[in-house]
Motif scaffolding. Structure first.
Motif, PDB file in Angstrom:
ATOM      1  N   ALA A 163      -3.276  -5.555  22.604  1.00  0.00           N
ATOM      2  CA  ALA A 163      -3.122  -6.039  21.182  1.00  0.00           C
ATOM      3  C   ALA A 163      -1.669  -5.817  20.540  1.00  0.00           C
ATOM      4  O   ALA A 163      -1.270  -6.801  19.858  1.00  0.00           O
ATOM      5  N   TRP A 164      -1.229  -4.787  20.882  1.00  0.00           N
ATOM      6  CA  TRP A 164       0.091  -4.492  20.304  1.00  0.00           C
ATOM      7  C   TRP A 164       1.053  -5.599  21.167  1.00  0.00           C
ATOM      8  O   TRP A 164       2.083  -5.983  20.458  1.00  0.00           O
ATOM      9  N   ALA A 165       0.796  -5.675  22.380  1.00  0.00           N
ATOM     10  CA  ALA A 165       1.831  -6.650  23.056  1.00  0.00           C
ATOM     11  C   ALA A 165       1.837  -8.007  22.493  1.00  0.00           C
ATOM     12  O   ALA A 165       2.637  -8.795  22.422  1.00  0.00           O
ATOM     13  N   LEU A 166       0.502  -8.373  22.112  1.00  0.00           N
ATOM     14  CA  LEU A 166       0.308  -9.721  21.300  1.00  0.00           C
ATOM     15  C   LEU A 166       0.840  -9.891  20.125  1.00  0.00           C
ATOM     16  O   LEU A 166       1.758 -10.814  19.726  1.00  0.00           O
ATOM     17  N   THR A 167       0.755  -8.778  19.146  1.00  0.00           N
ATOM     18  CA  THR A 167       1.391  -9.002  17.895  1.00  0.00           C
ATOM     19  C   THR A 167       2.517  -8.153  17.759  1.00  0.00           C
ATOM     20  O   THR A 167       3.478  -9.165  16.956  1.00  0.00           O
ATOM     21  N   GLY A 168       2.890  -7.210  18.310  1.00  0.00           N
ATOM     22  CA  GLY A 168       4.378  -6.669  18.031  1.00  0.00           C
ATOM     23  C   GLY A 168       5.241  -7.097  18.848  1.00  0.00           C
ATOM     24  O   GLY A 168       6.487  -7.161  18.419  1.00  0.00           O
ATOM     25  N   TRP A 169       5.085  -7.378  20.306  1.00  0.00           N
ATOM     26  CA  TRP A 169       5.980  -7.901  21.094  1.00  0.00           C
ATOM     27  C   TRP A 169       6.310  -9.401  20.951  1.00  0.00           C
ATOM     28  O   TRP A 169       7.304  -9.949  20.820  1.00  0.00           O
ATOM     29  N   LEU A 217      -3.966 -10.220   8.120  1.00  0.00           N
ATOM     30  CA  LEU A 217      -5.504 -10.764   8.368  1.00  0.00           C
ATOM     31  C   LEU A 217      -5.228 -11.139   9.972  1.00  0.00           C
ATOM     32  O   LEU A 217      -6.213 -11.011  10.722  1.00  0.00           O
ATOM     33  N   LEU A 218      -4.235 -11.818  10.303  1.00  0.00           N
ATOM     34  CA  LEU A 218      -4.102 -12.652  11.684  1.00  0.00           C
ATOM     35  C   LEU A 218      -3.880 -11.242  12.603  1.00  0.00           C
ATOM     36  O   LEU A 218      -4.756 -11.255  13.661  1.00  0.00           O
ATOM     37  N   GLU A 219      -3.095 -10.212  12.164  1.00  0.00           N
ATOM     38  CA  GLU A 219      -3.061  -9.158  13.200  1.00  0.00           C
ATOM     39  C   GLU A 219      -4.646  -8.567  13.316  1.00  0.00           C
ATOM     40  O   GLU A 219      -4.864  -8.018  14.486  1.00  0.00           O
ATOM     41  N   THR A 220      -5.356  -8.318  12.140  1.00  0.00           N
ATOM     42  CA  THR A 220      -6.581  -7.898  12.254  1.00  0.00           C
ATOM     43  C   THR A 220      -7.687  -8.540  13.315  1.00  0.00           C
ATOM     44  O   THR A 220      -8.409  -8.072  14.165  1.00  0.00           O
ATOM     45  N   LEU A 221      -7.457  -9.879  12.870  1.00  0.00           N
ATOM     46  CA  LEU A 221      -8.389 -10.882  13.725  1.00  0.00           C
ATOM     47  C   LEU A 221      -7.658 -10.811  15.179  1.00  0.00           C
ATOM     48  O   LEU A 221      -8.953 -10.936  16.066  1.00  0.00           O
ATOM     49  N   ILE A 222      -6.769 -10.739  15.644  1.00  0.00           N
ATOM     50  CA  ILE A 222      -6.254 -10.576  16.903  1.00  0.00           C
ATOM     51  C   ILE A 222      -6.776  -9.307  17.517  1.00  0.00           C
ATOM     52  O   ILE A 222      -7.316  -9.167  18.564  1.00  0.00           O
ATOM     53  N   GLY A 223      -6.534  -8.237  17.019  1.00  0.00           N
ATOM     54  CA  GLY A 223      -7.191  -6.650  17.216  1.00  0.00           C
ATOM     55  C   GLY A 223      -8.481  -6.977  17.666  1.00  0.00           C
ATOM     56  O   GLY A 223      -9.017  -6.429  18.585  1.00  0.00           O
TER      57      GLY A 223
END
Length: 388
Positions: free
Chosen positions: A51-57, A160-166
């Motif tokens: 999840a971090w790789a998708l959102t943070g990176w 909200l997008l980050e939460t949904l991705i997680g």
């Protein structure tokens, strides 16, 4: 006084370290709840990293922490729980994010003012019973939002997008990477309960035959109390088994195995654990120079150890029967012979009771009462064998 406290702390660390070592050893050697917990823990860590790789990176999100935080919370004991809790959590986090962002806008990005407007409501909402254990995440999400200190529509959308991705990553990892199907959890927990009970009785018996054997009584009592954790795990396993097939794409790939033992066996082993707690508490209260109770003679304790050792053999044979290991008839014969030996040793013990000093009668009598009840529970287990 301080020295005694340090010694007690060292003993506690030793018991705790031994318990951790036994759990780690079980995870490596046995396919059971300890290994399941290890697998789920590694899956949760992997989901957080993904999840971090998708959102943070990849997306370079401004508050990428929301994604791994959500993902790690949603790798649960069953896929059904992940989906159900994920829906609850997403709703709560949306409410927390929107409320905190509105409070930041109203207070002109004042952290203190936004907390005053947000936290009382969100903490109250977190106690709403229909939200279950997920309710508190509304308040913690609001704290993240307020601490970050931005309230534009773009920021709210990112959160909200980050939460949904997680949430999606957490549920997907749990559902498609070694999805938990608790086909064996009930039997494994029953096996662990019987095995640990037998090991404890054997350990106590060996210790009491040594000079100053009551020195280990505190550790025995600690181990007996820990059986309650296995009892709770057994109750959870019953519920998890019922949930295992719901929303689970991997259940068809798992072998069904033997059906679990009936529910009444759970109560029987729970009572066995309670008698072990009582027995070891009595021994602990009679240990040491400043003990509140007077210990029976070394000879009497050694004779009681014979009963405990035979009872431990009964538990060990029962554990193997539950697991399905070995020849069933051989194990039943071993179990019956050990129980008969335990009853004979118990009868000898009751005849020796009047020979003990008056001050030690209380402890000796309590050992006899609890031992009799323990043996009756084990005999009931033989009359109603749990192995399916």
């Amino acid at each position: 006084m301080v020295r005694e406290q340090w010694r007690a702390a060292v003993r506690w660390l030793g018991w705790e370290g031994a318990a951790v070592a036994r759990t780690a050893g079980s995870a490596v050697r046995y396919s059971g709840p300890e290994r399941d917990a290890m697998v789920q823990s590694l899956k949760a860590a992997g989901a957080a990293i993904a999840a971090w790789a998708l959102t943070g990176w990849w997306l370079d999100a401004p508050l990428a922490l929301m994604a791994p935080w959500t993902a790690i919370l949603l790798v649960m004991g069953t896929v059904y729980r992940s989906v159900y809790s994920g829906a609850q959590q997403f709703v709560v986090i949306v409410v927390g994010t929107l409320w905190a962002s509105a409070a930041m806008a109203v207070t002109d990005d004042s952290t203190l003012g936004a907390m005053v407007l947000t936290l009382p409501f969100m903490v109250l909402l977190g106690n709403y019973r229909r939200l279950g254990s997920q309710g508190i995440y509304g308040a913690t999400t609001a704290l993240f939002v307020i601490t970050y200190g931005a309230s534009t529509l773009a920021d709210v959308g990112h959160r909200l997008l980050e939460t949904l991705i997680g949430a999606v990553v957490g549920v997907a990892v749990n559902a498609f990477i070694l999805p938990p199907v608790h086909l064996r959890s009930v039997r494994d927990n029953l096996h662990a309960l019987a095995r640990e009970s037998g090991d404890l009785l054997t350990t106590v018996a060996q210790g009491l035959r040594e000079e100053g054997g009551l020195a280990g009584a505190g550790g025995w009592h600690d181990r007996a109390c820990r059986l309650g954790q296995t009892v709770q795990a057994l109750a959870d396993a019953r519920q998890w088994r019922a949930e295992s097939y719901r929303f689970n794409p991997g259940w068809r790939m798992r072998r069904r195995g033997l059906p679990p033992p009936p529910v009444r066996i759970d109560a029987l082993w729970e009572r066995v654990g309670a008698h072990l707690v009582a027995l070891t508490r009595t021994l602990r209260n009679a240990a040491g120079e400043d003990a509140p109770l007077t210990a029976p003679s070394q000879a009497y304790l050694a004779r009681w150890a014979d009963v405990a050792e035979s009872a431990g053999t009964v538990c060990g044979a029962e554990a193997e029967l539950i697991e399905g290991a070995g020849t069933a008839q051989t194990l039943r014969d071993q179990r019956g012979a050990a129980l008969e030996t335990a009853w004979v040793a118990y009868e000898d013990l009751t005849r020796d009771l009047p020979q003990e000093e008056a001050a030690a009668i209380a402890v000796a009598g309590e050992l006899i009462v609890e031992t009799q009840q323990l043996l009756r529970e084990l005999a009931a287990g033989i009359d109603s064998p749990p192995a399916a």
